[in-house]
Design a protein around this motif. Structure first.
Motif, PDB file in Angstrom:
ATOM      1  N   ASN A  90      -3.496   6.683   3.133  1.00  0.00           N
ATOM      2  CA  ASN A  90      -2.445   7.132   2.216  1.00  0.00           C
ATOM      3  C   ASN A  90      -1.950   5.943   1.393  1.00  0.00           C
ATOM      4  O   ASN A  90      -1.654   4.893   1.947  1.00  0.00           O
ATOM      5  N   PRO A  91      -1.888   6.098   0.079  1.00  0.00           N
ATOM      6  CA  PRO A  91      -1.523   4.935  -0.743  1.00  0.00           C
ATOM      7  C   PRO A  91      -0.067   4.494  -0.606  1.00  0.00           C
ATOM      8  O   PRO A  91       0.258   3.355  -0.932  1.00  0.00           O
ATOM      9  N   ILE A  92       0.816   5.389  -0.138  1.00  0.00           N
ATOM     10  CA  ILE A  92       2.238   5.024  -0.124  1.00  0.00           C
ATOM     11  C   ILE A  92       2.528   3.824   0.783  1.00  0.00           C
ATOM     12  O   ILE A  92       3.097   2.828   0.336  1.00  0.00           O
ATOM     13  N   PRO A  93       2.111   3.869   2.084  1.00  0.00           N
ATOM     14  CA  PRO A  93       2.360   2.663   2.890  1.00  0.00           C
ATOM     15  C   PRO A  93       1.661   1.437   2.324  1.00  0.00           C
ATOM     16  O   PRO A  93       2.219   0.331   2.341  1.00  0.00           O
ATOM     17  N   ALA A  94       0.445   1.628   1.785  1.00  0.00           N
ATOM     18  CA  ALA A  94      -0.288   0.481   1.240  1.00  0.00           C
ATOM     19  C   ALA A  94       0.514  -0.179   0.134  1.00  0.00           C
ATOM     20  O   ALA A  94       0.685  -1.398   0.102  1.00  0.00           O
ATOM     21  N   LEU A  95       1.043   0.639  -0.774  1.00  0.00           N
ATOM     22  CA  LEU A  95       1.811   0.074  -1.885  1.00  0.00           C
ATOM     23  C   LEU A  95       3.097  -0.547  -1.384  1.00  0.00           C
ATOM     24  O   LEU A  95       3.516  -1.610  -1.850  1.00  0.00           O
ATOM     25  N   PHE A  96       3.706   0.120  -0.401  1.00  0.00           N
ATOM     26  CA  PHE A  96       4.950  -0.400   0.155  1.00  0.00           C
ATOM     27  C   PHE A  96       4.736  -1.810   0.695  1.00  0.00           C
ATOM     28  O   PHE A  96       5.427  -2.761   0.307  1.00  0.00           O
ATOM     29  N   PHE A  97       3.709  -1.972   1.529  1.00  0.00           N
ATOM     30  CA  PHE A  97       3.457  -3.298   2.099  1.00  0.00           C
ATOM     31  C   PHE A  97       3.031  -4.288   1.013  1.00  0.00           C
ATOM     32  O   PHE A  97       3.383  -5.463   1.067  1.00  0.00           O
ATOM     33  N   VAL A  99       3.956  -4.421  -2.086  1.00  0.00           N
ATOM     34  CA  VAL A  99       5.130  -4.889  -2.824  1.00  0.00           C
ATOM     35  C   VAL A  99       5.955  -5.843  -1.967  1.00  0.00           C
ATOM     36  O   VAL A  99       6.380  -6.901  -2.437  1.00  0.00           O
ATOM     37  N   ILE A 100       6.139  -5.481  -0.692  1.00  0.00           N
ATOM     38  CA  ILE A 100       6.936  -6.341   0.189  1.00  0.00           C
ATOM     39  C   ILE A 100       6.284  -7.709   0.353  1.00  0.00           C
ATOM     40  O   ILE A 100       6.917  -8.758   0.185  1.00  0.00           O
ATOM     41  N   MET A 101       4.975  -7.704   0.636  1.00  0.00           N
ATOM     42  CA  MET A 101       4.273  -8.975   0.863  1.00  0.00           C
ATOM     43  C   MET A 101       4.305  -9.860  -0.377  1.00  0.00           C
ATOM     44  O   MET A 101       4.579 -11.053  -0.293  1.00  0.00           O
ATOM     45  N   LEU A 247       2.608  -4.692  -6.926  1.00  0.00           N
ATOM     46  CA  LEU A 247       2.412  -3.252  -7.086  1.00  0.00           C
ATOM     47  C   LEU A 247       1.123  -2.990  -7.870  1.00  0.00           C
ATOM     48  O   LEU A 247       0.306  -2.145  -7.484  1.00  0.00           O
ATOM     49  N   ALA A 248       0.942  -3.757  -8.945  1.00  0.00           N
ATOM     50  CA  ALA A 248      -0.278  -3.591  -9.742  1.00  0.00           C
ATOM     51  C   ALA A 248      -1.513  -3.888  -8.901  1.00  0.00           C
ATOM     52  O   ALA A 248      -2.500  -3.138  -8.940  1.00  0.00           O
ATOM     53  N   GLY A 249      -1.436  -4.980  -8.110  1.00  0.00           N
ATOM     54  CA  GLY A 249      -2.563  -5.315  -7.243  1.00  0.00           C
ATOM     55  C   GLY A 249      -2.823  -4.209  -6.228  1.00  0.00           C
ATOM     56  O   GLY A 249      -3.974  -3.846  -5.967  1.00  0.00           O
ATOM     57  N   GLY A 250      -1.742  -3.658  -5.663  1.00  0.00           N
ATOM     58  CA  GLY A 250      -1.880  -2.568  -4.715  1.00  0.00           C
ATOM     59  C   GLY A 250      -2.545  -1.364  -5.350  1.00  0.00           C
ATOM     60  O   GLY A 250      -3.443  -0.745  -4.772  1.00  0.00           O
ATOM     61  N   LEU A 251      -2.117  -1.039  -6.576  1.00  0.00           N
ATOM     62  CA  LEU A 251      -2.702   0.117  -7.268  1.00  0.00           C
ATOM     63  C   LEU A 251      -4.182  -0.105  -7.551  1.00  0.00           C
ATOM     64  O   LEU A 251      -4.981   0.833  -7.491  1.00  0.00           O
ATOM     65  N   MET A 252      -4.534  -1.357  -7.866  1.00  0.00           N
ATOM     66  CA  MET A 252      -5.964  -1.651  -8.061  1.00  0.00           C
ATOM     67  C   MET A 252      -6.735  -1.292  -6.802  1.00  0.00           C
ATOM     68  O   MET A 252      -7.827  -0.725  -6.861  1.00  0.00           O
ATOM     69  N   ALA A 253      -6.150  -1.672  -5.641  1.00  0.00           N
ATOM     70  CA  ALA A 253      -6.820  -1.378  -4.381  1.00  0.00           C
ATOM     71  C   ALA A 253      -6.833   0.123  -4.104  1.00  0.00           C
ATOM     72  O   ALA A 253      -7.769   0.640  -3.500  1.00  0.00           O
TER      73      ALA A 253
END
Lengths: 387, 342
Positions: A90-97, A99-101, A247-253
């Protein structure tokens, strides 16, 4: 601040937001005639838009030129892929982490780098980004998988997914509660984040915090003498901006679950700078326009090759045709970066405010100048960065 | 002890390259007040002067030998470079020494490029903020490297060194130690000596000539020098040309050590900026000292013993040093007061 305070916007901002949202959501429709309405490119439009507006919060408002933003992009990507591997697709936790990291990472780098300003700041951020890049390639290989890049594997634990879904054949695709994050749904997923990001930027621009940042840009010494400690403000701006990049990097992933160290290289940071400058530093829409234009023309120009050119200039006499093709081939295909570099040099030289300033100058010409000219002057003063 | 001496030597050639580029960068910054992100590209252009000269020298004429047939029954092709066909042994010497000879080509070329760059573009950026100078020279660097990529391709092009220097020197013997303890490639020694000579020449030029004196006066107080009636701008343009030449010849001589490709300049640029900052913005001796210092530090950090203690240190040492220096000694090792301070 109560909720109403956060959401109360000036009429003009609200109109901009609504129009912007419509434009973004309608990308698949109005890009059709330009031949750019395929999902992969539009996802990049949204992702790089987020990246550019994030960078603009730092450079546009405070005047601190960071040459290391790609590091946050990389951290975001790696974190997102690791979340995919360990917990869930699920992308939501991925994006959450992610952004936090990247926020944490930005905090550490910003805390150190912001002790200096001007060119020293640029070099410090550059040094940190290069360090991250070199480490990602060498010692941190267990985390980053070095040159190969971090990828999903079927042997990944995926704790949460395995509890609910169980074993699957083949590599899983990131999915938002069953909706696969590729193609058009993937684009809309990114687009929603772009709109949210744009909204937050608007609020920052209009807030006292944003005014403070602009004050730092135009004269930091005076701000200090007035009794403000400017560093917490610049640090906050830096962290926010790093989170956007994360966030952008997360979305790329999310759209393509793969993370490589080359995303962190300083030329990648340079690309972010190019986008923002080309569109217009310090303006709301400029960076997004810049990002879209660069990504669009990169796509168009890179696909040109000798054959296409020969067809294009086929109407010319033979001798002239081969010369023209020879010259133009320098600027397209492999040579796309040459065009980009030239355009960039020209923009910085003649139009430091980017496309948005050009647009304003043209409208000022048609509306007779006067008031607009004065406004342009005031904005010119604002483009002085912190020294 | 031997190991330490060897690492010291290892750092010298790289340090020499850093010092040469940093010297030019500082010279430009000290005179014109411009932060030149395209300086690495000048180093790269110099390297490609060597590539070009070698290409020209090795243009071959093909003679068909109908007496000797190849296994396929076609006449054997005898390829000889034109220079060898024309000048015989002297031609062969020319080809052999193509890299050092390229300096003769690089000097006028780089001077022209440097002056054109300054007059054509950078001139307009003196009064603009440093951020814009960085941006425009960054764009220029991209343009230069893409042009090179268009003509020479994306792959590194190895350049052989003159045969006489291709071996290794047994330095241990020279210092009275056992043979084969400290063996060091000749060309690296040549590069080190070369960088020392160039650096010495630049300093001597600034220190002992009237021209250099005026330039130094201009660096210290540009306005007053202008008031005396000296056209300082012209001299500063010449200094930009000089900086370009220094970067160019540094690139020429470095080609046998590292096959040049189009992004060679960018790779070196980042490191050199760090060098300049560590040495202190605007300080020429600082730039040279920091160049050698960081080159040597880097070679020490890549020793296996050191890497065993702190893994990955060789990758980040230079940046780490820069971060520490900038935080504890913001002006750098030898930075002057009032240069580039906020």
């Amino acid at each position: 601040m109560n909720l109403q305070g956060i959401f109360s916007m000036s009429r003009k901002d609200l109109t901009t937001l609504v129009i912007f949202s419509i434009v973004v959501l309608a990308l698949p429709i109005w890009l059709q005639p330009f031949g750019a309405a395929y999902p992969d490119l539009m996802q990049r439009f949204a992702i790089f838009g987020i990246l550019a507006i994030g960078f603009n919060i730092l450079f546009g408002l405070t005047g601190y030129l960071s040459f290391g933003h790609a590091a946050f992009l990389g951290v975001g990507s790696y974190t997102a892929v690791w979340t995919f591997k360990l917990f869930s697709m699920n992308p939501i936790p991925a994006l959450f982490f992610a952004v936090i990291m990247s926020g944490l990472f930005a905090f550490i780098i910003g805390f150190v780098s912001l002790r200096r300003s001007g060119i020293y700041f640029s070099i410090l951020t550059l040094a940190f980004a290069q360090m991250s890049y070199n480490l990602a390639y060498s010692v941190l290989t267990p985390i980053t998988n070095g040159e190969t890049g971090l990828q999903l594997e079927s042997s990944d634990p995926r704790i949460i997914d395995s509890m609910f879904v169980g074993e699957q054949a083949g590599l899983p695709v990131s999915n938002f509660f069953g909706l696969e994050m590729s193609g058009i749904p993937g684009f809309y997923f990114c687009a929603i984040f772009l709109i949210i990001g744009f909204f937050i930027t608007q609020r920052i621009f209009a807030s006292p915090f944003g005014m403070m940042l602009r004050g730092i840009k135009s004269n930091q010494t005076r701000m200090n003498y007035t009794g403000f400690n400017t560093r917490p403000y610049t640090l906050t701006a830096f962290v926010i901006s790093g989170m956007y990049a994360g966030l952008a990097g997360g979305l790329m992933a999310v759209t393509d679950p793969l993370a490589g160290a080359e995303r962190m290289q300083w030329t990648a940071s340079g690309e972010i700078v190019l986008m923002t400058i080309l569109g217009g530093v310090g303006t709301l829409l400029g960076p997004i326009v810049g990002a879209w234009l660069i990504k669009y023309f990169e796509n168009i120009f890179s696909s040109f090759n000798e054959n296409v050119l020969h067809n294009l200039f086929g109407f010319l006499p033979d001798g002239v045709e081969s010369v023209v093709v020879e010259i133009t081939s320098m600027f397209v295909g492999e040579g796309w970066h040459l065009t980009l570099g030239l355009v960039f040099v020209l923009v910085v030289t003649f139009l430091p405010g980017g496309i948005m300033e050009g647009y304003r100058r043209i409208t000022a010409m048609f509306t007779g100048g006067g008031g607009d000219g004065k406004k342009a002057n005031a904005d010119d003063k604002q483009t002085q960065p912190a020294e | 002890m031997d190991a330490i001496l060897l690492q010291l030597l290892n750092g010298l050639d790289k340090g020499g390259a850093y010092a040469l580029i940093a010297l030019g960068l500082t010279l430009v910054f000290g005179t014109l007040g411009v932060v030149n992100f395209a300086h690495g590209a000048l180093f790269m252009l110099g390297a490609f002067c060597a590539v070009t000269l070698r290409k020209l020298l090795t243009l071959e004429q093909v003679v068909l030998d109908t007496e000797n047939l190849t296994a396929w029954g076609t006449p054997t092709e005898i390829r000889t470079p034109y220079v060898e066909a024309w000048f015989g042994d002297f031609g062969a010497v020319l080809v052999n020494y193509s890299v050092p000879l390229a300096i003769l080509l690089a000097i006028p070329v780089m001077l022209a490029v440097g002056v054109a760059m300054e007059r054509g573009l950078i001139k307009h950026f003196y009064r603009r903020p440093h951020a814009e100078q960085i941006l425009v020279t960054f764009g220029l660097a991209i343009v230069l490297q893409e042009i090179i990529k268009h003509f020479f391709g994306a792959n590194p092009i190895p350049q052989p060194m003159p045969e006489n220097f291709s071996g290794a020197a047994d330095i241990g013997v020279m210092l009275g130690m056992d043979p084969n303890v400290i063996v060091y490639p000749w060309w690296r020694l040549v590069y080190f000596a070369f960088s020392v000579i160039v650096i010495g020449a630049v300093f001597a030029f600034l220190q002992f000539t009237t021209f250099g004196m005026v330039v130094r006066a201009g660096m210290a107080d540009r306005e007053t020098v202008g008031l005396i009636g000296i056209d300082i701008d012209k001299r500063f343009t010449a200094m930009f040309g000089l900086a370009a030449v220094v970067a160019g010849v540094a690139g020429v001589m470095y080609t046998p050590l590292l096959p040049p490709d189009y992004h060679l300049g960018m790779d070196f640029l980042v490191l050199t900026f760090v060098v300049v900052v560590v040495g202190g913005m605007g300080s020429l001796p600082g730039a040279v000292a920091a160049g050698f210092l960081l080159g040597i530090l880097q070679s020490f950090a890549s020793m296996t013993e050191v890497k065993a203690i702190i893994p990955g240190i060789d990758q980040i040492i230079i940046y780490l040093v820069a971060v520490i220096i900038l935080l504890v000694r913001p002006r750098g090792l030898m930075g002057r007061k009032g240069v580039m301070e906020s």
